[in-house]
Scaffold this motif. Sequence first.
Motif, short mmCIF file in Angstrom:
data_model
loop_
_atom_site.label_atom_id
_atom_site.label_comp_id
_atom_site.label_asym_id
_atom_site.label_seq_id
_atom_site.Cartn_x
_atom_site.Cartn_y
_atom_site.Cartn_z
N SER A 162 -6.32 -5.86 1.86
CA SER A 162 -5.61 -4.98 0.99
C SER A 162 -4.46 -5.40 0.65
CB SER A 162 -5.47 -3.63 2.04
OG SER A 162 -4.76 -3.92 3.09
N LEU A 163 -3.63 -6.41 1.36
CA LEU A 163 -2.46 -6.96 0.80
C LEU A 163 -2.94 -7.81 -0.32
CD1 LEU A 163 -0.89 -7.81 4.17
CD2 LEU A 163 -0.30 -5.95 2.71
N GLU A 164 -3.97 -8.41 -0.42
CA GLU A 164 -4.28 -9.31 -1.44
C GLU A 164 -4.42 -8.58 -2.74
OE1 GLU A 164 -7.03 -12.60 -0.12
OE2 GLU A 164 -6.98 -11.29 1.67
N LEU A 165 -5.15 -7.48 -2.44
CA LEU A 165 -5.49 -6.73 -3.74
C LEU A 165 -4.09 -6.00 -4.30
CD1 LEU A 165 -8.65 -4.60 -2.54
CD2 LEU A 165 -8.40 -6.40 -4.47
N LYS A 166 -3.40 -5.76 -3.24
CA LYS A 166 -1.82 -5.25 -3.66
C LYS A 166 -0.98 -6.26 -4.72
CE LYS A 166 2.49 -3.33 -1.86
NZ LYS A 166 3.08 -2.90 -0.68
N GLU A 167 -1.22 -7.69 -4.08
CA GLU A 167 -0.43 -8.76 -4.93
C GLU A 167 -1.05 -8.67 -6.10
OE1 GLU A 167 -0.87 -12.35 -2.39
OE2 GLU A 167 0.64 -11.42 -1.02
N ILE A 168 -2.33 -8.67 -6.44
CA ILE A 168 -3.18 -8.76 -7.63
C ILE A 168 -2.80 -7.52 -8.47
CG2 ILE A 168 -5.39 -8.43 -8.94
CD1 ILE A 168 -6.64 -9.89 -6.30
N ALA A 169 -2.61 -6.28 -7.92
CA ALA A 169 -2.11 -5.10 -8.69
C ALA A 169 -0.63 -5.38 -9.25
CB ALA A 169 -2.03 -3.91 -7.81
N GLU A 170 0.35 -5.96 -8.43
CA GLU A 170 1.59 -6.41 -8.54
C GLU A 170 1.71 -7.21 -9.98
OE1 GLU A 170 3.46 -7.29 -5.10
OE2 GLU A 170 3.77 -5.22 -4.31
N LYS A 171 0.80 -8.43 -9.76
CA LYS A 171 0.85 -9.28 -10.85
C LYS A 171 0.22 -8.57 -12.21
CE LYS A 171 -0.09 -13.26 -8.13
NZ LYS A 171 -1.19 -14.36 -7.82
N GLY A 172 -0.58 -7.76 -12.19
CA GLY A 172 -1.03 -6.77 -13.30
C GLY A 172 0.11 -6.16 -13.93
N GLU A 173 0.80 -5.60 -12.87
CA GLU A 173 2.22 -4.52 -13.34
C GLU A 173 3.08 -5.65 -14.24
OE1 GLU A 173 4.35 -2.55 -10.57
OE2 GLU A 173 2.40 -1.37 -10.10
#
Length: 240
Positions: free
Chosen positions: A31-42
């Motif tokens: 989940s933390l890795e996906l969160k980092e990906i989402a933040e990069k998307g933002e």
Amino acid sequence: MIQKPLKPFEIDPKAFILMVESFIKSYPQHSLELKEIAEKGELELDKLDYFSEKGINFNENNVDYADYTVFWKKYLEIEDILYGNHLIKNSVFESIKPSNNNAIFKTLGVQNISYSLVASKVGIKIELLIKTLRSDIKDKKLFNKLIFDEIKKNQRELNNKFRNLVWDRLDNRMYSRIYFIIEKRSLNNKVNLPRLTIGEMTLKNKNNIYDKMSINSDKFFKIFDPVLKKIDIKKIEKKL
């Protein structure tokens, strides 16, 4: 064997999101890795917002302003919002038109004294600039130094209220200045400092550069304005 670059592919976003949701249920440890990906998307979305303005580009996450007008325009819009929400009280730089200069100025109160926000060699700073434009003053350099010395009588009190002020009399120059460095960042490669990043500019970041500029400008004005109003310009003129 040289590997060919991956070609962009089309995918149904809704189907992909459902797949991610299913994935995270099965592998919550990622989940933390996906969160980092989402933040990069933002951040990429924020870049797209800024890229719509001419005069600004990004090298990965680092900003590169070819035109300072874009930076000042964004700041002045933010200051108006903050002023409307009462997070700042004085809105020092309201009603100013942005330009391609590395600074914006607002002359207030006592003659020959301006508040300025500057993208400088030492970083982004709020500054009190003492530089007379009066044609009736023959020795402008002396006049500016006398005003600086008058303000400096309050140095201890001002330093207690606003730490890390820089008192720059500049004896070899016409003007003098007192300033505070808000952030040691550059807006392009003309200044040898760490570059401002998209993360520091996005408004979702509560510690973004525009908030810092507004709040520190307000605080700077709040402590200097009472001191400047007490200066007797006529008395200083008699010393020339």
